[in-house]
Design an enzyme around this catalytic site. Structure first.
Site, mmCIF file in Angstrom:
data_model
loop_
_atom_site.group_PDB
_atom_site.id
_atom_site.type_symbol
_atom_site.label_atom_id
_atom_site.label_comp_id
_atom_site.label_asym_id
_atom_site.label_seq_id
_atom_site.Cartn_x
_atom_site.Cartn_y
_atom_site.Cartn_z
ATOM 1 N N LYS A 130 -5.324 -6.014 -4.092
ATOM 2 C CA LYS A 130 -6.084 -6.564 -2.962
ATOM 3 C C LYS A 130 -7.312 -5.700 -2.715
ATOM 4 O O LYS A 130 -7.398 -4.560 -3.185
ATOM 5 C CB LYS A 130 -5.224 -6.661 -1.706
ATOM 6 C CG LYS A 130 -4.817 -5.342 -1.079
ATOM 7 C CD LYS A 130 -3.972 -5.605 0.160
ATOM 8 C CE LYS A 130 -3.504 -4.328 0.824
ATOM 9 N NZ LYS A 130 -4.583 -3.536 1.423
ATOM 10 N N ASP B 183 0.778 -1.250 0.000
ATOM 11 C CA ASP B 183 0.000 0.000 0.000
ATOM 12 C C ASP B 183 0.804 1.292 0.000
ATOM 13 O O ASP B 183 0.357 2.300 0.560
ATOM 14 C CB ASP B 183 -0.949 0.024 1.205
ATOM 15 C CG ASP B 183 -2.110 -0.938 1.063
ATOM 16 O OD1 ASP B 183 -2.249 -1.562 -0.001
ATOM 17 O OD2 ASP B 183 -2.873 -1.079 2.037
ATOM 18 N N CYS C 247 -3.012 -3.058 7.266
ATOM 19 C CA CYS C 247 -2.866 -3.978 6.136
ATOM 20 C C CYS C 247 -1.572 -4.792 6.197
ATOM 21 O O CYS C 247 -1.563 -5.969 5.815
ATOM 22 C CB CYS C 247 -2.942 -3.206 4.827
ATOM 23 S SG CYS C 247 -4.583 -2.510 4.511
#
Length: 253
Positions: free
Chosen positions: A162, A52, A195
């Site tokens: 994702k 991310d 995450c």
């Protein structure tokens, strides 16, 4: 004979014979300073997952910036990653960019997940349009879902989209890793306590070895969230090391 598979994991096939015993890469062992103990890993069976590092989380004008979160801590991994990733690539360690990349219609996103990011229903949540950029929040191929410009993605790197906190749920990540013959995963990126943490947890539950790289990870959450995540990783799920420790081990030969 014909090769079916990839360089790391394959069969040799002919009309009348299948050889399933093709040798994988020669082991490349390095020993790292880590917590709670020093660890020795085989780089030939290791990949790094960078989570991310995207504009919506790490850049001015991105989603976090729009909703008033100080995004600057999420930029802390950029320089450590720029030092580490070329060294790992030179050792043939796969670099996997694991990023939010939602469908434009959000049909794979449940109401419960939408609520996390839009609790009143009238905020700019997943898929919403940011006024400053016109980008749809974390939508695949949008500006907000793109990795920040300061990080270099090489053609040999692997990209996985994702749609949850964990990168293993409803994605091909596990299949990719198994087909590469990977058993040890280095974790980097943001947010450490969200995450990154949940993906590491799922990895360990699936049987992978999990190593969090402290200097290559960050969070915009309060400090106690970071400390709790580091504690739980060391206590329950794996090890905490650093990109700096990897570079030192590589220099030591």
């Amino acid at each position: 004979m014909h090769v079916l598979g990839n360089r790391r994991r394959h069969w040799l096939v002919s009309k009348d014979h299948v050889d399933m015993t093709a040798a994988g890469p020669k082991p490349k062992r390095i020993t790292l300073e880590a917590e709670p103990q020093r660890i020795t890993v085989d780089l030939a069976r290791t990949a790094i997952i960078v989570v991310d590092m995207q504009n919506d989380f790490c850049s001015a004008g991105g989603w976090l910036d729009h909703i008033g979160v100080d995004y600057t801590p999420a930029r802390e991994p950029i320089e450590p990653l720029n030092r580490l990733l070329p060294a790992l690539r030179s050792e043939d360690v796969p670099v996997i960019w694991l990023n939010w990349g939602n469908r434009p219609d959000l049909l794979n996103i449940s109401p419960s997940l939408l609520h996390v990011y839009n609790m009143t229903g009238d905020d700019v949540g997943l898929g919403g349009i940011l006024p400053a950029t016109g980008s749809a929040v974390l939508e695949k191929d949008s500006w907000g879902a793109a990795v920040v410009d300061e990080l270099v993605i090489e053609p040999s790197d692997i990209r996985v989209d994702k749609y949850r906190m964990s990168g293993f749920w409803d994605t091909p990540l596990d299949s990719i890793l198994r087909n590469l013959g990977i058993d040890t995963l280095l974790f980097a990126g943001v947010n450490l306590d969200q995450c990154v943490m949940t993906t590491l947890q799922d990895a360990v539950c699936l049987g992978y070895n999990g190593v969090l790289l402290r200097d290559c990870s960050a969070t915009t959450s309060p400090d106690f969230c970071r400390e709790a995540a580091l504690y739980n990783i060391k206590q329950c799920f794996g090890f905490v090391s650093s990109g700096g420790a990897i570079l030192s081990a590589l220099r030591a030969g």
